[in-house]
Design a protein around this motif. Sequence first.
Motif, PDB file in Angstrom:
ATOM      1  N   PHE A  24       0.829  -1.212   0.000  1.00 35.47           N
ATOM      2  CA  PHE A  24       0.000   0.000   0.000  1.00 35.47           C
ATOM      3  C   PHE A  24       0.862   1.261   0.000  1.00 35.47           C
ATOM      4  CE2 PHE A  24      -1.083   3.182   3.289  1.00 35.47           C
ATOM      5  CZ  PHE A  24      -2.032   3.908   2.597  1.00 35.47           C
ATOM      6  N   GLY A  25       1.824   1.311   0.922  1.00 35.40           N
ATOM      7  CA  GLY A  25       2.651   2.501   1.051  1.00 35.40           C
ATOM      8  C   GLY A  25       3.500   2.768  -0.172  1.00 35.40           C
ATOM      9  N   ILE A  75       1.930  12.248   5.437  1.00 35.63           N
ATOM     10  CA  ILE A  75       1.840  10.985   6.156  1.00 35.63           C
ATOM     11  C   ILE A  75       1.201   9.926   5.261  1.00 35.63           C
ATOM     12  CG2 ILE A  75       1.068   9.845   8.264  1.00 35.63           C
ATOM     13  CD1 ILE A  75       3.003  12.270   8.562  1.00 35.63           C
ATOM     14  N   ASN A  76       2.025   8.997   4.795  1.00 35.79           N
ATOM     15  CA  ASN A  76       1.543   7.864   3.998  1.00 35.79           C
ATOM     16  C   ASN A  76       1.616   6.586   4.828  1.00 35.79           C
ATOM     17  OD1 ASN A  76       1.215   9.498   1.705  1.00 35.79           O
ATOM     18  ND2 ASN A  76       3.333   9.187   1.082  1.00 35.79           N
ATOM     19  N   LEU A  77       1.257   6.699   6.094  1.00 37.24           N
ATOM     20  CA  LEU A  77       1.294   5.555   6.997  1.00 37.24           C
ATOM     21  C   LEU A  77      -0.056   4.844   6.975  1.00 37.24           C
ATOM     22  CD1 LEU A  77       3.215   7.261   9.958  1.00 37.24           C
ATOM     23  CD2 LEU A  77       4.148   5.781   8.162  1.00 37.24           C
ATOM     24  N   GLY A 101      -0.329  16.790   6.307  1.00 41.85           N
ATOM     25  CA  GLY A 101      -1.375  16.255   5.444  1.00 41.85           C
ATOM     26  C   GLY A 101      -1.121  14.790   5.198  1.00 41.85           C
ATOM     27  N   GLY A 102      -2.092  14.132   4.640  1.00 43.46           N
ATOM     28  CA  GLY A 102      -1.924  12.718   4.341  1.00 43.46           C
ATOM     29  C   GLY A 102      -2.672  12.341   3.091  1.00 43.46           C
ATOM     30  N   PHE A 103      -2.252  11.238   2.477  1.00 41.50           N
ATOM     31  CA  PHE A 103      -2.926  10.741   1.285  1.00 41.50           C
ATOM     32  C   PHE A 103      -3.721   9.475   1.567  1.00 41.50           C
ATOM     33  CE2 PHE A 103       0.487  13.150  -1.090  1.00 41.50           C
ATOM     34  CZ  PHE A 103      -0.384  14.115  -1.565  1.00 41.50           C
ATOM     35  N   GLY A 104      -3.577   8.953   2.773  1.00 48.76           N
ATOM     36  CA  GLY A 104      -4.394   7.826   3.202  1.00 48.76           C
ATOM     37  C   GLY A 104      -4.874   8.112   4.604  1.00 48.76           C
TER      38      GLY A 104
END
Length: 418
Positions: A189-190, A238-240, A262-265
């Motif tokens: 996923f990451g 944050i792509n955690l 910010g995050g994408f997930g």
Amino acid sequence: MSTKDKFTRRTLLKTAGGLALVSGISAPSILRAQSADVIRIGHLTPRTGFLGPLGEYAVMAADLAVEEINAAGGMMGRKVELLKEDSVNPQTASTKAERMIERDKVACIIGEISSASCLTIAQVASRNKTLFINTGGNSDALRGKDCQRYMFHVESQNSMYVKTVGRSFLQEGLVKGKKWYSLTADYAFGHDLLRVAKRFMEGNGGQFAGDDLVPTDATDFSAYLLKIRDSKPDLVVINLAGNQITNFLKQYAEFGLTYPVGGFGFDTALAWAAGKGNFVGTWPVVWHHLIDTPGSKAFVGAFTKKYNKPPENQAWGDYVATKIVAQAINELKSAESPKIIAHFEKGAKFDLLKTRPGYFRASDHQLMHEMYAVKALPAAQVKNQWDIFSSSGPVPGPNEDLEIIAATKEENSCTFPS
């Protein structure tokens, strides 16, 4: 057991096998079709490990959906049974999917959160010609090079997450000429999300000051936070995944860093777990409990009444996936996977509790639907532990094509195996 009984059973199995050879379908498919009492649905999702907090919401929502389906007459007048298992990891997910199909004769499998486990379940489902609906795996690759004819996706792909929240970053002036520092979960996923995020950033005039892959069992982010502080980025990305997001947000607050986040997930349960004052930033989400539509209000009300807390976005995914299957089976008067797949591919519309219905895109089996960008409220404006963000309107907007936020064929091409 008598010789006659043994012979009878062998004869039955041989007959089923012979029919399968003639018709081109497997013996398990025939035996499933002969079950007249109930329709079994398999539910696989991680309930332990770093994705466990999300899996618990998924199970609660699937249970609620089945209760409501049975109260409304079931599927084709038959009671629905939900068989639930902890998928744990990709290898275990594959083994349990095989068992659900071969031993338990499920009509389909719903669930999962790990993109790696989604792939192994999809491979089992395809071999056995059984429908699998992914409710939590985001990887674009599952809709591209790893796509499978028997796999459909209620969960949005990474490209949809990136393009949704990317609009907010562009509006806030956080892209062109800016530097981002990203932390990315070190698994399928990451890796996929980072690739899509870099494509967006480079296409809009920005660059990465740094990016680190983080092991999925990491709980201490001190070393990463020191690197972020030294790099002085314009945005911390944050792509955690799973409870890593909760741990990072808590430690980010403890370090006293003030760079925009910010995050994408994103999953709302992880923000709730971070606690008041720790949740910051702008994030994309497939659904949230504050959406003001009759369908969402009814779902939130029923879930809260049953579990004493509101549902979050993973709950939405498993709930609507189960309802989609019920609608398709009742409309077709059949639980056969090939018929359901053909129905989906022809553009069947489904109520997703949002402002307009959604449909599965035939080219890659991705559900086309609205998403949202949420922004953390200042601590002084937070009135309870659940309502901790404000939300954009639906993305895409009401006058835009739903597919505008999805990956194009040039960005992510799917060719289904024959």
